[in-house]
Design a protein around this motif. Structure first.
Motif, PDB file in Angstrom:
ATOM      1  N   PHE A  33      -2.453 -13.718 -44.559  1.00 59.78           N
ATOM      2  CA  PHE A  33      -2.310 -15.113 -44.153  1.00 59.78           C
ATOM      3  C   PHE A  33      -3.666 -15.800 -44.257  1.00 59.78           C
ATOM      4  O   PHE A  33      -4.731 -15.179 -44.175  1.00 59.78           O
ATOM      5  CB  PHE A  33      -1.799 -15.225 -42.710  1.00 59.78           C
ATOM      6  N   VAL A  34      -3.604 -17.114 -44.434  1.00 65.66           N
ATOM      7  CA  VAL A  34      -4.773 -17.981 -44.325  1.00 65.66           C
ATOM      8  C   VAL A  34      -4.353 -19.161 -43.472  1.00 65.66           C
ATOM      9  O   VAL A  34      -3.324 -19.797 -43.740  1.00 65.66           O
ATOM     10  CB  VAL A  34      -5.271 -18.468 -45.702  1.00 65.66           C
ATOM     11  N   ASN A  35      -5.122 -19.448 -42.430  1.00 68.32           N
ATOM     12  CA  ASN A  35      -4.831 -20.563 -41.539  1.00 68.32           C
ATOM     13  C   ASN A  35      -6.017 -21.512 -41.548  1.00 68.32           C
ATOM     14  O   ASN A  35      -7.157 -21.099 -41.289  1.00 68.32           O
ATOM     15  CB  ASN A  35      -4.558 -20.052 -40.122  1.00 68.32           C
ATOM     16  N   LEU A  36      -5.774 -22.792 -41.882  1.00 66.44           N
ATOM     17  CA  LEU A  36      -6.835 -23.772 -42.063  1.00 66.44           C
ATOM     18  C   LEU A  36      -6.717 -24.892 -41.040  1.00 66.44           C
ATOM     19  O   LEU A  36      -5.606 -25.348 -40.725  1.00 66.44           O
ATOM     20  CB  LEU A  36      -6.772 -24.372 -43.468  1.00 66.44           C
ATOM     21  N   THR A  37      -7.870 -25.366 -40.546  1.00 66.07           N
ATOM     22  CA  THR A  37      -7.915 -26.436 -39.553  1.00 66.07           C
ATOM     23  C   THR A  37      -8.979 -27.440 -39.946  1.00 66.07           C
ATOM     24  O   THR A  37     -10.083 -27.077 -40.362  1.00 66.07           O
ATOM     25  CB  THR A  37      -8.240 -25.890 -38.156  1.00 66.07           C
ATOM     26  N   GLY A  38      -8.634 -28.718 -39.806  1.00 68.81           N
ATOM     27  CA  GLY A  38      -9.602 -29.791 -39.991  1.00 68.81           C
ATOM     28  C   GLY A  38      -9.442 -30.816 -38.879  1.00 68.81           C
ATOM     29  O   GLY A  38      -8.311 -31.153 -38.502  1.00 68.81           O
ATOM     30  N   GLU A  39     -10.541 -31.305 -38.351  1.00 70.77           N
ATOM     31  CA  GLU A  39     -10.505 -32.273 -37.252  1.00 70.77           C
ATOM     32  C   GLU A  39     -11.601 -33.311 -37.480  1.00 70.77           C
ATOM     33  O   GLU A  39     -12.767 -32.967 -37.678  1.00 70.77           O
ATOM     34  CB  GLU A  39     -10.710 -31.549 -35.923  1.00 70.77           C
ATOM     35  N   PHE A  40     -11.216 -34.571 -37.451  1.00 69.74           N
ATOM     36  CA  PHE A  40     -12.139 -35.677 -37.679  1.00 69.74           C
ATOM     37  C   PHE A  40     -12.061 -36.618 -36.481  1.00 69.74           C
ATOM     38  O   PHE A  40     -10.964 -36.943 -36.014  1.00 69.74           O
ATOM     39  CB  PHE A  40     -11.784 -36.417 -38.964  1.00 69.74           C
ATOM     40  N   TYR A  41     -13.202 -37.098 -35.993  1.00 65.33           N
ATOM     41  CA  TYR A  41     -13.186 -37.905 -34.771  1.00 65.33           C
ATOM     42  C   TYR A  41     -14.271 -38.971 -34.810  1.00 65.33           C
ATOM     43  O   TYR A  41     -15.249 -38.873 -35.558  1.00 65.33           O
ATOM     44  CB  TYR A  41     -13.383 -37.011 -33.540  1.00 65.33           C
ATOM     45  N   ARG A  48     -14.915 -31.209 -37.930  1.00 63.67           N
ATOM     46  CA  ARG A  48     -14.996 -29.785 -37.624  1.00 63.67           C
ATOM     47  C   ARG A  48     -13.931 -29.067 -38.441  1.00 63.67           C
ATOM     48  O   ARG A  48     -12.749 -29.421 -38.359  1.00 63.67           O
ATOM     49  CB  ARG A  48     -14.780 -29.538 -36.131  1.00 63.67           C
ATOM     50  N   LEU A  49     -14.331 -28.074 -39.197  1.00 63.74           N
ATOM     51  CA  LEU A  49     -13.417 -27.310 -40.039  1.00 63.74           C
ATOM     52  C   LEU A  49     -13.430 -25.852 -39.598  1.00 63.74           C
ATOM     53  O   LEU A  49     -14.462 -25.331 -39.160  1.00 63.74           O
ATOM     54  CB  LEU A  49     -13.830 -27.410 -41.512  1.00 63.74           C
ATOM     55  N   PHE A  50     -12.283 -25.203 -39.741  1.00 61.14           N
ATOM     56  CA  PHE A  50     -12.203 -23.783 -39.381  1.00 61.14           C
ATOM     57  C   PHE A  50     -11.166 -23.102 -40.262  1.00 61.14           C
ATOM     58  O   PHE A  50     -10.152 -23.713 -40.621  1.00 61.14           O
ATOM     59  CB  PHE A  50     -11.800 -23.609 -37.914  1.00 61.14           C
ATOM     60  N   PHE A  51     -11.440 -21.824 -40.619  1.00 62.76           N
ATOM     61  CA  PHE A  51     -10.431 -21.037 -41.306  1.00 62.76           C
ATOM     62  C   PHE A  51     -10.317 -19.682 -40.627  1.00 62.76           C
ATOM     63  O   PHE A  51     -11.285 -19.147 -40.070  1.00 62.76           O
ATOM     64  CB  PHE A  51     -10.764 -20.879 -42.799  1.00 62.76           C
ATOM     65  N   ASN A  52      -9.116 -19.123 -40.652  1.00 60.58           N
ATOM     66  CA  ASN A  52      -8.844 -17.808 -40.088  1.00 60.58           C
ATOM     67  C   ASN A  52      -7.934 -17.084 -41.067  1.00 60.58           C
ATOM     68  O   ASN A  52      -6.968 -17.681 -41.583  1.00 60.58           O
ATOM     69  CB  ASN A  52      -8.162 -17.951 -38.721  1.00 60.58           C
ATOM     70  N   SER A  53      -8.201 -15.813 -41.349  1.00 62.95           N
ATOM     71  CA  SER A  53      -7.414 -15.119 -42.378  1.00 62.95           C
ATOM     72  C   SER A  53      -7.375 -13.623 -42.101  1.00 62.95           C
ATOM     73  O   SER A  53      -8.245 -13.061 -41.431  1.00 62.95           O
ATOM     74  CB  SER A  53      -8.006 -15.370 -43.771  1.00 62.95           C
ATOM     75  N   GLY A  54      -6.344 -12.987 -42.637  1.00 62.87           N
ATOM     76  CA  GLY A  54      -6.209 -11.540 -42.569  1.00 62.87           C
ATOM     77  C   GLY A  54      -5.360 -11.034 -43.717  1.00 62.87           C
ATOM     78  O   GLY A  54      -4.410 -11.705 -44.137  1.00 62.87           O
ATOM     79  N   PHE A  55      -5.684  -9.843 -44.235  1.00 64.29           N
ATOM     80  CA  PHE A  55      -4.987  -9.301 -45.399  1.00 64.29           C
ATOM     81  C   PHE A  55      -4.794  -7.794 -45.211  1.00 64.29           C
ATOM     82  O   PHE A  55      -5.755  -7.066 -44.954  1.00 64.29           O
ATOM     83  CB  PHE A  55      -5.791  -9.558 -46.682  1.00 64.29           C
ATOM     84  N   GLY A  56      -3.560  -7.364 -45.304  1.00 58.70           N
ATOM     85  CA  GLY A  56      -3.259  -5.955 -45.145  1.00 58.70           C
ATOM     86  C   GLY A  56      -3.855  -5.117 -46.259  1.00 58.70           C
ATOM     87  O   GLY A  56      -3.809  -5.494 -47.435  1.00 58.70           O
ATOM     88  N   GLY A  76      -0.797 -23.119 -42.037  1.00 56.81           N
ATOM     89  CA  GLY A  76      -0.800 -21.686 -42.264  1.00 56.81           C
ATOM     90  C   GLY A  76      -0.128 -21.340 -43.570  1.00 56.81           C
ATOM     91  O   GLY A  76       0.892 -21.944 -43.940  1.00 56.81           O
ATOM     92  N   PHE A  77      -0.672 -20.372 -44.310  1.00 56.03           N
ATOM     93  CA  PHE A  77      -0.124 -19.961 -45.606  1.00 56.03           C
ATOM     94  C   PHE A  77      -0.016 -18.434 -45.649  1.00 56.03           C
ATOM     95  O   PHE A  77      -0.920 -17.735 -45.201  1.00 56.03           O
ATOM     96  CB  PHE A  77      -1.031 -20.417 -46.749  1.00 56.03           C
ATOM     97  N   ALA A  78       1.073 -17.968 -46.186  1.00 58.11           N
ATOM     98  CA  ALA A  78       1.216 -16.523 -46.416  1.00 58.11           C
ATOM     99  C   ALA A  78       0.524 -16.149 -47.718  1.00 58.11           C
ATOM    100  O   ALA A  78       0.564 -16.894 -48.703  1.00 58.11           O
ATOM    101  CB  ALA A  78       2.692 -16.144 -46.475  1.00 58.11           C
ATOM    102  N   VAL A  79      -0.111 -14.983 -47.723  1.00 55.32           N
ATOM    103  CA  VAL A  79      -0.752 -14.449 -48.918  1.00 55.32           C
ATOM    104  C   VAL A  79      -0.179 -13.053 -49.138  1.00 55.32           C
ATOM    105  O   VAL A  79      -0.512 -12.108 -48.418  1.00 55.32           O
ATOM    106  CB  VAL A  79      -2.278 -14.388 -48.758  1.00 55.32           C
TER     107      VAL A  79
END
Length: 801
Positions: free
Chosen positions: A216-224, A273-281, A208-211
């Protein structure tokens, strides 16, 4: 709502009649094995509701509990292990080997609505032709594309909600909440091994990163990577060849199980599988948000064995004089299924100056499934210069599902006790069938999965729009009423109007009665209305390979045989239950339900044509009733200052009855044997018992027991003649264990086991009155929800920061 030390698996009821797609939230402390507070906002009204405030049940699973399982193919297995009314069968053939059939309350996969962050998730590209009978012909969502390490929580609403969300919310709603932290993260490595030796690895990371001050920006990566499983026996015909001295039988095995000529079990798979989630005021009251995913996965599934006496081999010998090694060994095709899945959702939400809330959003999603059939033959192509079949690998065609959604949601508190929510939606779905290479459909086509011919390919779409509104009314401090109404118009079959009334009444601080009545629907998808293909299957009585032509219900052949344009499946849901806080640390919820589904879409059986061929098509065939009970009991027990255990007992009873059929030209479209399977293939009773214990401040131990009640194998009929009778599969317990150690504040390690006693469902041999699959090497019921994978262990290490 406030719970003192509520359990990880909380049976939390949301005020779902006015549940929104934007502000369903779960606040929790994931660093603890207990939750200090659970908050579920179940309406467009931002006023929080407690368990006893809520008229319908929701199961809430946080990320730690959800991921307390190893060696799973994807999150389908996680849900199956935690939610008693949710089932998933093993890989069953063709595309169902890669996009698994699932069910909530014994219903079809497309009768449960799937959301991500409160927004509708796009469907997979596959129609389920090889699902269990209750889900056959469904067109649902593939939740396996969602990375487990990126989940913040999962909410499973167990009630009809089509009046709020539209099509598909008949059995309930599943909402996957993605992590939204603006700092910190997790890196995880997991290795597992089945007791039979196959390996499984997974590597995941979430950051997770503050902007700025409000972003915020939250990044996910999953390899299997998962080895293919092999749980069958050698086929008798193959063993006879080996005994006769044939060399090389089974040498084309791809899962390391030679000389087996046929492999039964979970497919080989790998991907990321990759995913991003973000929000900005934005401004004083607004927020711009965006989230999405990208995934690429590959799977491999082995088909039925073609012995030297198979029709393709006879044709090679009779027409082309073939005398090569396949005459001694035969061959087994195997299918590669490559998926690409991506989505992007963006929106703007906040408050107007008059305190009305708004949420404008647009979402796009697409799923692609590409097929390649290996190690097979098309005998009509003949032999090459080397005397062998001219081609052994074929691109048989691809499938695509694409969706575009626009939403506008609004909410306004009219008084302190009255809240109005309303909105509008527009959605377009496009289903595309892409032809295979010419050699895959030339003549009779490639053996095992005839390629899609150009005349069967095409792009099919439809759009719909909806308006909806709901009211939440606190009549008194103890009595809540909710009302919802939705009108929706579809470009292909017309319009539909659905409503819901729900209520709860608090008789005391610790005891509440709740209930709801609603109507719902599942709209026929463009795939169900337009798919055309040739299906290779096996006759349930003779076991012989059969080619069936599937045509659209509005095609001339179908109309001449009693077909008609598809209309929506219609449902009426009734639920009644109570919540009871038994003391400070124990909660009991009990909810009964009765669901009527009319005009369930199903594929007909073979209908003979004047030219001697047969066709089938989708039609509004069945009226089905589902009757059941959900019970969840949770308790926190404190042994001393450093040791506590959270207990959860979750139970589901579900009965399915097909009460009527709509005849096609005076004939039942669904056979009695398939009706019997719909009613009896799933267990009527299921329970999950979990105990999570923390001790010595930095250790934890999880014990989970899954029990499935008895049910019947799909092969044969229950009262059939000896040799064709369905086997009753006895009840079965699986036990999972985890032992975890927080080495430091950042590092932890977990040793776990799934099905640690290595239990399997009942075998079905050829020495009794039961229909069986011994001739093809499978001793177990093919589509049992208990699976036949056996036990495994795993080791997981995580670094949290």
């Amino acid at each position: 709502m406030h719970f003192k030390n509520a359990p990880l698996y909380a049976a939390v009821a949301a005020a779902v009649v006015t549940m929104t797609q934007s502000n369903l939230a779960l606040a929790q402390d994931n660093s603890q094995m207990e939750l200090e507070e659970v908050v579920v906002t179940g309406s467009r009204n931002l006023k929080p509701r407690t368990v006893s405030d809520s008229p319908v049940p929701v199961d809430v699973l946080n990320s730690e509990e959800f991921n307390s399982l190893g060696n799973t193919a994807d999150i389908t297995d996680n849900l199956k292990a935690l939610v008693p009314s949710y089932t998933a069968t093993p890989a069953t053939g063709d595309g169902s080997a890669f996009i698994r059939p699932t069910s909530l309350r014994g219903m079809a996969p497309d009768q449960t609505l799937v959301l991500v962050n409160g927004k509708r998730r796009h469907r997979a590209s596959l129609l389920q032709f090889f699902a269990p009978a209750a889900g056959n012909g469904a067109h649902g969502v593939d939740i396996g594309m969602i990375p487990s390490i990126g989940l913040k929580s999962v909410e499973v609403l167990r009630d009809g909600a089509a009046a709020q969300y539209g099509s598909d919310a008949i059995a309930g709603v599943m909402n996957f909440r993605m992590k939204d932290a603006s700092e910190g993260g997790t890196v995880m490595v997991q290795y597992g091994e089945f007791f039979e030796g196959e390996q499984s690895t997974k590597v995941g990371a979430n950051f997770g990163f503050a902007v700025g001050d409000r972003g915020f920006v939250n990044l996910t990566g999953e390899f299997y990577e998962n080895d293919g499983l092999s749980r069958g026996d050698q086929r008798p015909d193959a063993q006879a060849l080996i005994d006769a001295g044939a060399q090389g039988v089974g040498s084309d095995a791809v899962f390391g199980d030679a000389p087996f000529t046929q492999s039964w079990g979970r497919p080989e798979s790998d991907g990321y599988r990759l995913f991003f989630n973000s929000g900005f005021g934005v401004g004083d009251e607004g927020e711009i948000y965006a989230f999405g995913n990208y995934a690429e996965t590959e799977g491999r599934y082995r088909f039925f064995y073609r012995s030297p006496t198979h029709g393709t081999m006879e044709q090679f010998r009779d027409e082309f004089g073939y005398d090569g090694p396949l005459n001694q060994t035969g061959y087994t095709p195997y299918l590669d299924g490559d998926q690409t899945d991506y989505s992007l959702v963006g929106g703007w939400r906040g408050n107007f100056a008059n305190d009305m809330t708004y949420d404008f959003s647009v979402g796009y999603g697409k799923n692609e499934l590409d097929y390649y059939l290996n190690n097979s033959t098309n005998p009509d192509l003949g032999l090459g210069s080397d005397g062998e079949p001219i081609q052994r690998g074929f691109d048989t065609g691809d499938l695509e599902q694409e969706e575009l959604n626009f939403n506008a949601d609004f909410g306004k508190a009219l008084t302190d006790s009255l809240f109005l929510g309303f909105g509008a939606e527009w959605r377009e779905e496009t289903y595309t069938i892409i032809a295979g290479e010419p050699n895959s459909y030339f003549g009779q086509g490639v053996s095992g999965m005839r390629g899609t011919a150009p005349q069967d390919a095409g792009e099919f779409d439809r759009d719909n729009w909806a308006i909806y509104g709901d009211i939440e009314h606190d009549i008194t401090d103890n009595w809540l009423m909710q009302y919802a109404l939705r009108y929706e118009d579809f470009s292909d079959f017309g319009d539909t109007t659905n409503g819901k009334i729900a209520t709860r009444y608090r008789f005391a601080d610790d005891f509440t009665i709740r209930g709801a009545v609603s109507t719902g629907f599942h709209a026929p998808t463009p795939a169900q209305a337009n798919v055309r293909s040739t299906i290779t299957t096996f006759d349930g009585t003779t076991g012989l390979q059969v080619e069936e032509g599937l045509v659209p219900p509005t095609s001339p052949q179908a109309l001449a045989s009693g077909g008609a344009p598809l209309t929506e499946e219609k449902s009426t849901n009734y639920s009644l239950g109570f919540t009871w806080d038994i003391g400070e640390n124990t909660t009991l919820t009990v909810d009964g339900y009765f669901i009527e589904v009319d005009d369930r879409i199903y594929r007909t059986g073979d209908i003979a044509q004047p030219d001697g061929t047969s066709i089938s098509f989708f039609t509004n065939a069945l009226d089905v009733e589902h009757t059941g009970l959900d019970l969840v009991l949770t308790n926190d027990l404190y042994w001393d200052d450093s040791t506590s255990t959270t207990f959860t007992f979750a139970y589901n009873h579900n009965e399915i009855e097909v009460v009527d059929q709509s005849l096609v030209n005076g004939i039942q479209p669904v056979s009695d044997s398939l009706v019997e399977d719909i009613e009896n293939n799933y267990p009527e009773d299921r329970l999950v018992f979990t105990a999570n214990t923390r001790f010595l401040d930095n250790w934890w131990f999880m014990f989970r027991a899954n029990w499935w009640g008895s049910h019947y194998d799909e092969r044969g009929t229950i009262d059939g003649e000896p040799g064709s009778r369905s086997k009753e599969i006895g009840d079965l317990w699986y036990v999972d264990l985890e032992l975890g150690w927080d080495i430091t504040e950042n590092w932890n390690v977990t040793l776990g086991g799934s099905n640690v006693f290595d239990e399997y469902p009942d075998e079905i041999g050829d020495d009794g009155p039961y229909a069986n699959r011994v001739s093809v090497g499978l001793p177990y019921p093919r589509r049992t929800v208990t699976n036949y994978e056996g036990g495994s262990w795993y080791l997981r290490a995580s670094y949290n920061f």
